[in-house]
Design a protein around this motif. Structure first.
Motif, PDB file in Angstrom:
ATOM      1  N   LEU A 199       0.860  -1.184   0.000  1.00  0.00           N
ATOM      2  CA  LEU A 199       0.000   0.000   0.000  1.00  0.00           C
ATOM      3  C   LEU A 199       0.898   1.236   0.000  1.00  0.00           C
ATOM      4  O   LEU A 199       2.084   1.159   0.345  1.00  0.00           O
ATOM      5  N   THR A 200       0.342   2.381  -0.396  1.00  0.00           N
ATOM      6  CA  THR A 200       1.140   3.621  -0.436  1.00  0.00           C
ATOM      7  C   THR A 200       0.433   4.713   0.370  1.00  0.00           C
ATOM      8  O   THR A 200      -0.634   4.479   0.956  1.00  0.00           O
ATOM      9  N   VAL A 226      -2.037   1.785 -14.793  1.00  0.00           N
ATOM     10  CA  VAL A 226      -0.618   1.927 -14.444  1.00  0.00           C
ATOM     11  C   VAL A 226      -0.304   3.416 -14.422  1.00  0.00           C
ATOM     12  O   VAL A 226      -0.541   4.118 -15.402  1.00  0.00           O
ATOM     13  N   GLN A 227       0.189   3.900 -13.291  1.00  0.00           N
ATOM     14  CA  GLN A 227       0.484   5.344 -13.170  1.00  0.00           C
ATOM     15  C   GLN A 227       1.475   5.562 -12.031  1.00  0.00           C
ATOM     16  O   GLN A 227       1.376   4.919 -10.984  1.00  0.00           O
ATOM     17  N   ASP A 228       2.407   6.486 -12.240  1.00  0.00           N
ATOM     18  CA  ASP A 228       3.355   6.768 -11.168  1.00  0.00           C
ATOM     19  C   ASP A 228       2.647   7.466  -9.999  1.00  0.00           C
ATOM     20  O   ASP A 228       1.663   8.193 -10.194  1.00  0.00           O
ATOM     21  N   LEU A 229       3.179   7.266  -8.808  1.00  0.00           N
ATOM     22  CA  LEU A 229       2.540   7.818  -7.616  1.00  0.00           C
ATOM     23  C   LEU A 229       2.520   9.355  -7.626  1.00  0.00           C
ATOM     24  O   LEU A 229       1.522   9.976  -7.240  1.00  0.00           O
ATOM     25  N   SER A 230       3.593   9.988  -8.087  1.00  0.00           N
ATOM     26  CA  SER A 230       3.614  11.457  -8.142  1.00  0.00           C
ATOM     27  C   SER A 230       2.491  11.977  -9.020  1.00  0.00           C
ATOM     28  O   SER A 230       1.861  12.997  -8.722  1.00  0.00           O
ATOM     29  N   SER A 231       2.257  11.270 -10.095  1.00  0.00           N
ATOM     30  CA  SER A 231       1.210  11.653 -11.037  1.00  0.00           C
ATOM     31  C   SER A 231      -0.165  11.587 -10.348  1.00  0.00           C
ATOM     32  O   SER A 231      -1.029  12.426 -10.599  1.00  0.00           O
ATOM     33  N   GLN A 417      10.521  13.079  -1.457  1.00  0.00           N
ATOM     34  CA  GLN A 417       9.584  13.120  -0.328  1.00  0.00           C
ATOM     35  C   GLN A 417       8.600  11.954  -0.361  1.00  0.00           C
ATOM     36  O   GLN A 417       8.101  11.532   0.666  1.00  0.00           O
ATOM     37  N   ILE A 418       8.280  11.449  -1.565  1.00  0.00           N
ATOM     38  CA  ILE A 418       7.338  10.334  -1.681  1.00  0.00           C
ATOM     39  C   ILE A 418       8.147   9.125  -2.130  1.00  0.00           C
ATOM     40  O   ILE A 418       8.672   9.112  -3.248  1.00  0.00           O
ATOM     41  N   MET A 419       8.212   8.128  -1.253  1.00  0.00           N
ATOM     42  CA  MET A 419       9.124   7.008  -1.512  1.00  0.00           C
ATOM     43  C   MET A 419       8.929   6.372  -2.893  1.00  0.00           C
ATOM     44  O   MET A 419       7.835   5.925  -3.227  1.00  0.00           O
TER      45      MET A 419
END
Ligand SMILES: C[S@@+](CC[C@H](N)C(=O)[O-])C[C@H]1O[C@@H](n2cnc3c(N)ncnc32)[C@H](O)[C@@H]1O
Length: 432
Positions: A199-200, A226-231, A417-419
């Motif tokens: 989980l994030t 499918v998507q990057d977390l920053s996005s 900042q976001i792993m």
């Protein structure tokens, strides 16, 4: 064809002919019947050699001197030295044999001799380079102008951090479609497929370990994207509400538009614009797959938005601008060699023209989010100054950042900042 031959072919196409590594790799994997070990080795050789091109040239410089070497032979040598320096399991004799096998008869002796010398005498220590900025450039294989730019805009330690992050294997994230089903149900389906996940910090975001979720029926049936977390953070910061009218002015392939629509429970309207006709189809396909009907893809140049839309007619406007892409170098390492300082200035002109139009569409009390996948103050922080100086009715809105633990500024340059997430810039402004 053997894996090293395939790797060399792709490296030649990327470094000599301007092809994109990620697209070619995916295409090659899809067209061949490689097993997981082959795919692992191919990915490692390809990305590693491109990622460390300058470092490998430094190591080779002792052995090649100023001899004229063709691009193909240079890439064979780079790939061999990459294996020697960065991989543990491949014995020296195997590295040399494989490299010689890739070489045309005429040059076999040369490649053999260079690599035997490398194996015998070892590589030049980077500590020989006295200037720390030049050393960082060679050690992490980033053009000197880029390292100097980051050192000047931030400081040496931050520049070093950026360069190191750019050489780390990218994380894979997926977004759960919480409009389609509850989180626990989608997670159960993921577990049934034995896909490893974590989980994030975002409810709908999961981190995947190695598994490719895009090949599964869960993806095809629209349970995940499918998507990057920053996005994902961009849409979170936009904070869309049910029933609102939203425009995403540079939206293809639709990652953020579809996320926004999911967050709104497929109510209201999400106008998803892009300048490229072939990319409009991508937005349509993703929307359809994810079961979203409130998205209206539209072919339009965002520098001409007011020819189609009334001023002050949207609750929220997203400008996910075309940018230099310096935040996604770890996914597309050739970016760092292909960009020139003049490209950055050209893109800034385009960003300003898009912003000038997009800003007119924001209602009173409405929200403007500006984001890029780059790290360059001229495209990011300076662009916010540009917006605020020119438009006195806009002010930064720190609230969504505070909720997500991203500081109090109303904008954030995401570095680490976001792993595991990509380097990204996000700013949020409200119209008074
Ligand atoms: C960073 S990408 C957008 C990614 C997208 N928001 C997502 O999350 O999937 C920038 C997009 O802007 C588009 N673009 C470039 N110039 C444009 C313009 N003048 N008007 C509209 N779209 C443009 C590109 O085709 C590209 O798809």
């Amino acid at each position: 064809m053997k894996i090293r031959e395939v790797a060399l072919q792709i490296i030649n196409q990327v470094l000599n002919e301007g092809a994109y590594s990620n697209l070619l790799l995916n295409e090659t994997i899809n067209q061949n019947d490689f097993n997981q070990n082959d795919i692992g080795l191919l990915t490692e050789l390809l990305y590693g050699t491109i990622q460390y091109k300058m470092t490998l040239d430094y190591y080779l410089s002792n052995y090649i001197g100023d001899k004229k070497v063709s691009k193909n032979i240079r890439n064979i040598l780079r790939m061999a030295v990459y294996q020697k320096v960065y991989l543990d399991k491949i014995p020296d004799h195997a590295i040399i044999n494989e490299a010689v096998n890739l070489t045309k008869k005429k040059y076999k002796g040369f490649v053999n001799a260079v690599l035997r010398n490398v194996m015998r005498q070892g590589i030049r220590p980077l500590t020989e380079i006295e200037d720390k900025v030049i050393r960082l450039s060679i050690e992490t294989s980033h053009p000197l102008w880029l390292v100097k730019m980051w050192t000047k805009q931030y400081d040496f330690d931050t520049a070093k951090k950026i360069c190191m992050i750019n050489n780390i294997k990218p994380y894979q994230f997926a977004r759960l479609n919480l409009f389609k089903d509850k989180k626990e149900n989608i997670i159960k389906r993921i577990e049934e497929l034995k896909i490893n996940y974590h989980l994030t910090s975002i409810d709908e975001g999961i981190y995947l370990q190695n598994d490719n979720i895009a090949n599964t029926h869960l993806y095809h049936k629209g349970y995940v994207n499918v998507q990057d977390l920053s996005s994902m953070y961009v849409s979170k910061i936009l904070s869309p509400k049910k029933g609102e009218r939203i425009i995403d002015v540079c939206s293809a392939p639709g990652g953020k538009s579809t996320h926004i629509a999911e967050m709104m429970g497929d109510t209201g309207e999400v106008i998803a614009c892009d300048i490229h006709e072939h990319k409009i189809k991508l937005i349509e396909n993703h929307s359809k797959r994810l079961g979203l009907k409130c998205i209206k893809p539209m072919l339009i140049d965002a520098r001409k938005l007011t020819t189609k839309f009334l001023e002050e007619s949207f609750d929220r406007v997203l400008v996910d601008a075309p940018c230099s892409g310096l935040g996604v170098i770890r996914r597309k390492p050739e970016i760092k060699y292909n960009k020139k300082p003049s490209d950055l200035d050209e893109i800034i002109k385009m960003q300003k023209e898009i912003i000038d139009e997009a800003i007119k569409l924001v209602k009173k009390g409405g929200v403007l989010v500006y984001s890029t996948c780059t790290i360059n103050k001229k495209e990011n922080e300076k662009m916010i100054d540009y917006i605020l100086d020119k438009n006195q009715r806009f002010e930064l809105n720190p609230l969504p950042f505070q909720k997500l633990n991203l500081g109090n500024e109303g904008y954030c340059q995401i570095i680490d900042q976001i792993m595991g997430a990509d380097i990204f810039f996000i700013a949020c402004m409200v119209k008074k």
